[in-house]
Design a protein around this motif. Structure first.
Motif, PDB file in Angstrom:
ATOM      1  N   ILE A 176       0.872  -1.169   0.000  1.00 60.61           N
ATOM      2  CA  ILE A 176       0.000   0.000   0.000  1.00 60.61           C
ATOM      3  C   ILE A 176       0.914   1.225   0.000  1.00 60.61           C
ATOM      4  O   ILE A 176       1.867   1.305   0.780  1.00 60.61           O
ATOM      5  CB  ILE A 176      -0.916   0.019   1.237  1.00 60.61           C
ATOM      6  N   ILE A 177       0.627   2.165  -0.880  1.00 61.77           N
ATOM      7  CA  ILE A 177       1.450   3.373  -1.026  1.00 61.77           C
ATOM      8  C   ILE A 177       0.539   4.583  -0.846  1.00 61.77           C
ATOM      9  O   ILE A 177      -0.442   4.739  -1.575  1.00 61.77           O
ATOM     10  CB  ILE A 177       2.131   3.407  -2.407  1.00 61.77           C
ATOM     11  N   ILE A 178       0.851   5.428   0.141  1.00 63.71           N
ATOM     12  CA  ILE A 178      -0.002   6.563   0.483  1.00 63.71           C
ATOM     13  C   ILE A 178       0.667   7.883   0.102  1.00 63.71           C
ATOM     14  O   ILE A 178       1.846   8.106   0.401  1.00 63.71           O
ATOM     15  CB  ILE A 178      -0.338   6.569   1.994  1.00 63.71           C
ATOM     16  N   PHE A 179      -0.107   8.759  -0.551  1.00 67.13           N
ATOM     17  CA  PHE A 179       0.400  10.088  -0.915  1.00 67.13           C
ATOM     18  C   PHE A 179       0.872  10.838   0.331  1.00 67.13           C
ATOM     19  O   PHE A 179       0.341  10.646   1.423  1.00 67.13           O
ATOM     20  CB  PHE A 179      -0.702  10.942  -1.554  1.00 67.13           C
ATOM     21  N   ASP A 180       1.773  11.764   0.121  1.00 71.82           N
ATOM     22  CA  ASP A 180       2.315  12.580   1.222  1.00 71.82           C
ATOM     23  C   ASP A 180       1.480  13.841   1.454  1.00 71.82           C
ATOM     24  O   ASP A 180       1.982  14.960   1.449  1.00 71.82           O
ATOM     25  CB  ASP A 180       3.749  12.995   0.896  1.00 71.82           C
ATOM     26  N   TYR A 181       0.176  13.683   1.644  1.00 65.06           N
ATOM     27  CA  TYR A 181      -0.675  14.855   1.805  1.00 65.06           C
ATOM     28  C   TYR A 181      -0.936  15.210   3.260  1.00 65.06           C
ATOM     29  O   TYR A 181      -1.596  16.190   3.556  1.00 65.06           O
ATOM     30  CB  TYR A 181      -2.013  14.644   1.090  1.00 65.06           C
ATOM     31  N   GLU A 182      -0.453  14.404   4.153  1.00 64.92           N
ATOM     32  CA  GLU A 182      -0.555  14.704   5.576  1.00 64.92           C
ATOM     33  C   GLU A 182       0.825  14.497   6.188  1.00 64.92           C
ATOM     34  O   GLU A 182       1.578  13.624   5.764  1.00 64.92           O
ATOM     35  CB  GLU A 182      -1.582  13.801   6.264  1.00 64.92           C
ATOM     36  N   ASP A 183       1.131  15.286   7.192  1.00 64.05           N
ATOM     37  CA  ASP A 183       2.451  15.202   7.812  1.00 64.05           C
ATOM     38  C   ASP A 183       2.475  14.048   8.818  1.00 64.05           C
ATOM     39  O   ASP A 183       2.618  14.235  10.022  1.00 64.05           O
ATOM     40  CB  ASP A 183       2.782  16.523   8.506  1.00 64.05           C
ATOM     41  N   ARG A 184       2.319  12.849   8.264  1.00 68.45           N
ATOM     42  CA  ARG A 184       2.342  11.674   9.122  1.00 68.45           C
ATOM     43  C   ARG A 184       2.715  10.450   8.292  1.00 68.45           C
ATOM     44  O   ARG A 184       2.638  10.467   7.060  1.00 68.45           O
ATOM     45  CB  ARG A 184       0.990  11.453   9.797  1.00 68.45           C
ATOM     46  N   VAL A 185       3.122   9.410   9.002  1.00 62.98           N
ATOM     47  CA  VAL A 185       3.476   8.148   8.360  1.00 62.98           C
ATOM     48  C   VAL A 185       2.448   7.106   8.804  1.00 62.98           C
ATOM     49  O   VAL A 185       2.049   7.078   9.971  1.00 62.98           O
ATOM     50  CB  VAL A 185       4.903   7.704   8.762  1.00 62.98           C
ATOM     51  N   PHE A 186       2.032   6.261   7.880  1.00 66.13           N
ATOM     52  CA  PHE A 186       0.984   5.282   8.182  1.00 66.13           C
ATOM     53  C   PHE A 186       1.560   3.887   8.359  1.00 66.13           C
ATOM     54  O   PHE A 186       2.471   3.478   7.629  1.00 66.13           O
ATOM     55  CB  PHE A 186      -0.052   5.277   7.050  1.00 66.13           C
ATOM     56  N   ARG A 187       0.988   3.165   9.282  1.00 66.15           N
ATOM     57  CA  ARG A 187       1.414   1.789   9.508  1.00 66.15           C
ATOM     58  C   ARG A 187       0.994   0.899   8.347  1.00 66.15           C
ATOM     59  O   ARG A 187      -0.130   0.976   7.857  1.00 66.15           O
ATOM     60  CB  ARG A 187       0.816   1.249  10.821  1.00 66.15           C
ATOM     61  N   GLY A 188       1.908   0.034   7.923  1.00 72.98           N
ATOM     62  CA  GLY A 188       1.602  -0.904   6.852  1.00 72.98           C
ATOM     63  C   GLY A 188       1.539  -0.274   5.474  1.00 72.98           C
ATOM     64  O   GLY A 188       1.024  -0.892   4.540  1.00 72.98           O
ATOM     65  N   ALA A 189       2.052   0.960   5.339  1.00 73.09           N
ATOM     66  CA  ALA A 189       1.981   1.645   4.046  1.00 73.09           C
ATOM     67  C   ALA A 189       3.251   2.433   3.788  1.00 73.09           C
ATOM     68  O   ALA A 189       3.784   3.094   4.682  1.00 73.09           O
ATOM     69  CB  ALA A 189       0.771   2.579   4.016  1.00 73.09           C
ATOM     70  N   TRP A 190       3.728   2.365   2.549  1.00 79.81           N
ATOM     71  CA  TRP A 190       4.872   3.173   2.141  1.00 79.81           C
ATOM     72  C   TRP A 190       4.429   4.608   1.906  1.00 79.81           C
ATOM     73  O   TRP A 190       3.293   4.867   1.490  1.00 79.81           O
ATOM     74  CB  TRP A 190       5.472   2.643   0.835  1.00 79.81           C
ATOM     75  N   LYS A 191       5.321   5.552   2.120  1.00 81.03           N
ATOM     76  CA  LYS A 191       5.095   6.917   1.680  1.00 81.03           C
ATOM     77  C   LYS A 191       5.396   6.993   0.190  1.00 81.03           C
ATOM     78  O   LYS A 191       6.414   6.475  -0.281  1.00 81.03           O
ATOM     79  CB  LYS A 191       6.008   7.891   2.447  1.00 81.03           C
ATOM     80  N   TYR A 192       4.534   7.647  -0.542  1.00 81.35           N
ATOM     81  CA  TYR A 192       4.727   7.790  -1.977  1.00 81.35           C
ATOM     82  C   TYR A 192       6.092   8.412  -2.287  1.00 81.35           C
ATOM     83  O   TYR A 192       6.812   7.954  -3.187  1.00 81.35           O
ATOM     84  CB  TYR A 192       3.600   8.656  -2.551  1.00 81.35           C
ATOM     85  N   SER A 193       6.471   9.429  -1.526  1.00 80.86           N
ATOM     86  CA  SER A 193       7.747  10.106  -1.772  1.00 80.86           C
ATOM     87  C   SER A 193       8.941   9.193  -1.531  1.00 80.86           C
ATOM     88  O   SER A 193       9.997   9.364  -2.151  1.00 80.86           O
ATOM     89  CB  SER A 193       7.867  11.349  -0.881  1.00 80.86           C
ATOM     90  N   ASP A 194       8.788   8.204  -0.650  1.00 82.06           N
ATOM     91  CA  ASP A 194       9.871   7.246  -0.426  1.00 82.06           C
ATOM     92  C   ASP A 194       9.992   6.272  -1.594  1.00 82.06           C
ATOM     93  O   ASP A 194      11.102   5.907  -2.006  1.00 82.06           O
ATOM     94  CB  ASP A 194       9.628   6.473   0.870  1.00 82.06           C
ATOM     95  N   VAL A 195       8.837   5.866  -2.136  1.00 82.07           N
ATOM     96  CA  VAL A 195       8.852   4.900  -3.238  1.00 82.07           C
ATOM     97  C   VAL A 195       9.527   5.493  -4.471  1.00 82.07           C
ATOM     98  O   VAL A 195      10.314   4.821  -5.147  1.00 82.07           O
ATOM     99  CB  VAL A 195       7.424   4.424  -3.574  1.00 82.07           C
ATOM    100  N   VAL A 196       9.262   6.771  -4.768  1.00 82.35           N
ATOM    101  CA  VAL A 196       9.852   7.358  -5.974  1.00 82.35           C
ATOM    102  C   VAL A 196      11.353   7.572  -5.829  1.00 82.35           C
ATOM    103  O   VAL A 196      12.040   7.855  -6.826  1.00 82.35           O
ATOM    104  CB  VAL A 196       9.161   8.698  -6.338  1.00 82.35           C
ATOM    105  N   LYS A 197      11.866   7.414  -4.610  1.00 80.90           N
ATOM    106  CA  LYS A 197      13.320   7.546  -4.393  1.00 80.90           C
ATOM    107  C   LYS A 197      14.009   6.183  -4.289  1.00 80.90           C
ATOM    108  O   LYS A 197      15.240   6.128  -4.172  1.00 80.90           O
ATOM    109  CB  LYS A 197      13.578   8.334  -3.106  1.00 80.90           C
ATOM    110  N   MET A 198      13.250   5.109  -4.308  1.00 81.83           N
ATOM    111  CA  MET A 198      13.814   3.776  -4.070  1.00 81.83           C
ATOM    112  C   MET A 198      14.634   3.244  -5.235  1.00 81.83           C
ATOM    113  O   MET A 198      15.537   2.429  -5.047  1.00 81.83           O
ATOM    114  CB  MET A 198      12.689   2.779  -3.769  1.00 81.83           C
TER     115      MET A 198
END
Length: 614
Positions: free
Chosen positions: A205-227
């Motif tokens: 599960i990949i969640i957009f970075d539209y809130e200043d928080r990190v979600f359990r069980g989900a990648w941050k979208y901004s992290d995935v594009v840097k992987m």
């Protein structure tokens, strides 16, 4: 669907025929004559073929994006007004490459299904083209889906990774995911790698970075594009060379003959060519075009007629807001000097009737598209004369045909264009047949069939349902009833299926019925569509309760909220006794009679229907 004015009416089968019989009928194209009082009359069959000198493309979506970035690197391709995002072709390609390599790094392979569950955000466009570069199959998930709908969407085609925002308006996407994946909160923050018995295919599960928080069980979208690593970029290059035009690239859920929606599987060849030829007929290849797109990307209209057609013809798309906002659309036209406007009839009605409509300049508009539902002639006239769509064009199609099959041409006068859904598209064939499968004469009603490059590959993993709508000779049965005019244009006069078209959303009654049947107090339920001035049709439920039940309309609607999309929740709920349901001698409910009864009971007799009954 449509170009300038685009009309999409769902697709379905009610009649089938022997291959040899249909081929024999079409082969009898020599005019036949009959004597009437000493005169002869030519009889023309309802068959048409889109002859053209323009060749079909044999490119993938990724190849078209790279070509656009090479030819016009600094031209803006997308503008997202509410987000303040403006991207050139060069920038879009780079972002798509980064996401594609990130997905490869996560272990997604060619042919895997990647879901996008989101309103209109820039990440939607990046996901669309990144998936094509990486050979993935993009699955368009309706952003209004709730837990029940999402459960089905994830499992039906085996989605391996899902990209979504955390929330939007009344939709809390992460909360809905947590509801159907109860152990999601047991995973670390900012990491996915799911292992769920309920969704064995779903890994990320990949969640957009539209809130200043990190979600359990989900990648941050901004992290995935840097992987993505250099090795991943090498892999991407190899994958792109192995992606073929006939490979599947997009799955769109569409209502079918029974039960749940099915995944219409479209290839690069299907949608690249449909986007290309719609754009050609719209004139996008002849001059600079800026398209205002307030309608959702998850529909074929948005992502094929809109973003893909723009990229293929090196043009620009403007997205006023994540979801439809009449005022935002009007402002976008004014500020960006848009030359074309898309939308459903309901959207256009809302824009034209908005209190601030007269405060903006629309002189840049020269064309428009209405999609998702039939368009009333009075509305078409307003679009031509009030909004300035002199090159208004009407089209017809279905998701299963990628989507456009018929589209008007600008050589016809505007008053002629709005009387029908236009001419057959280049390289396609179409025929109208009666209930026995015989080709009808022009001027007579018949079911509309389409054949050619645009017909879908199949319904995903559903050979039985595919065969019901696509005969072995590749005719796709739309289930829509039309009349072919003398000049080869077609008028849609109705549909032979029960599907409800509400403001551009296709709703299959059986799906809503099956959901409501789970309510412990409901003994029987039948869903029908009734006339609605704003949306064209509204959902109405006839419900028979258990004798001791005290359930109210409010109780039924509360039961639906959060479980099925809001547009599927009945607007009208009528409690009926068994003897009030009109039935055939065999006990089958006559929905046609139900619609007539309901229209009278609710006082909807004077609400105009979108269809012109000939």
């Amino acid at each position: 669907m449509i170009k300038r004015i685009y009309i999409i009416v769902g697709g379905q089968v009610t009649m089938m025929m022997e291959i040899s019989k249909l081929e024999r009928e079409i082969s009898k194209l020599e005019p036949s004559c009959c004597n009437v009082n000493g005169t002869s009359k030519e009889v023309k069959k309802s068959y048409i073929h889109g002859c053209t000198n323009a060749e079909l493309l044999f490119d993938t979506i990724g190849e078209r994006l790279r070509l656009a970035a090479k030819k016009f690197p600094d031209r803006e391709v997308v503008i997202f007004k509410k987000e303040g995002v403006r991207k050139t072709y060069k920038e879009l390609l780079k972002d798509c490459e980064n996401l594609a390599t990130g997905l490869i790094h996560l272990g997604l392979n060619k042919g895997d299904r990647l879901g996008i569950w989101s309103p209109n955000h820039y990440e939607w466009i990046v996901t669309q083209f990144a998936s094509a570069l990486a050979g993935l199959v993009l699955v368009n998930v309706n952003p209004m889906y709730k837990s029940e709908d999402l459960w089905y969407a994830l499992t039906q085609v085996g989605i391996k990774a899902l990209i979504a925002p955390p929330a939007f308006k009344n939709s809390n996407y992460y909360a809905t995911l947590s509801e159907i994946i109860p152990d999601l909160h047991s995973y670390p923050e900012g990491k996915s790698n799911l292992k769920s018995d309920v969704f064995p295919k779903l890994q990320h599960i990949i969640i957009f970075d539209y809130e200043d928080r990190v979600f359990r069980g989900a990648w941050k979208y901004s992290d995935v594009v840097k992987m993505g690593t250099e090795d991943d970029r090498v892999k991407l290059s190899k994958i792109e060379k192995n992606v073929m035009p006939d490979d599947p690239t997009n799955i769109q859920y569409t209502s079918g003959t029974t039960g749940k929606p099915k995944g219409a599987t479209l290839t690069h060849h299907n949608i690249v060519n449909n986007a290309y030829f719609v754009g050609r007929r719209a004139g996008y290849h002849e001059g600079r075009t800026i398209i205002c797109i307030p309608n959702p990307l998850y529909h074929c209209f948005g992502c094929v007629m809109g973003s893909l057609s723009a990229v293929i013809h090196f043009q620009t798309c403007v997205f006023p807001a994540p979801a439809f906002d009449a005022l935002a659309a009007l402002k976008a036209i004014h500020e960006e000097k848009c030359t074309a406007l898309y939308g459903t009839p309901t959207m256009y009605i809302d824009m034209l009737s908005h209190s601030e409509y007269k405060n903006f300049n629309y002189s840049s508009i020269r064309s428009g598209i209405i999609a998702g539902a039939p368009c009333p002639a009075t509305l078409c006239n307003k679009l031509v004369h009030e909004l300035g769509m002199k090159d208004l064009q009407v089209c017809y199609g279905t998701t299963e045909t990628s989507p456009v099959s018929y589209m008007s041409i600008c050589d016809d006068p505007p008053e002629e264009r709005i009387r029908n859904v236009g001419h057959i598209m280049d390289h396609l064939e179409s025929v109208l047949v009666d209930e026995q499968g015989n080709v009808v004469e022009r001027g007579q009603k018949g079911e509309l069939l389409v054949r050619g490059y645009s017909v879908m590959r199949s319904y995903w993993d559903n050979e039985e349902q595919t065969k019901m709508v696509c005969s072995s000779d590749r005719w796709y049965h739309t289930g829509d009833i039309g009349v072919m005019n003398e000049n080869g244009t077609v008028s849609i006069v109705g549909r032979s299926k029960d599907m409800i078209v509400r403001g551009g959303e296709n709703i299959y009654p059986t799906e809503v019925e099956q959901f409501l049947f789970r309510h412990p107090d409901i003994q029987d339920v039948q869903i029908i569509g009734v006339p609605d001035e704003r949306f064209g049709e509204a959902v109405c439920a006839w419900i028979r309760l258990h004798h001791s039940s005290k359930v109210t309309e409010t109780d039924i609607r509360e039961y639906c909220k959060g479980k099925i999309a809001h547009f599927k929740i009945p607007k009208y709920i009528l409690f009926k006794q068994d003897h009030e349901f009109p039935k055939t001698v065999t006990g089958k409910v006559k929905k046609y009679e139900m619609r007539k009864i309901t229209t009278f009971e609710l006082g909807l007799e004077n609400v105009a229907s979108h269809y012109n009954q000939l």
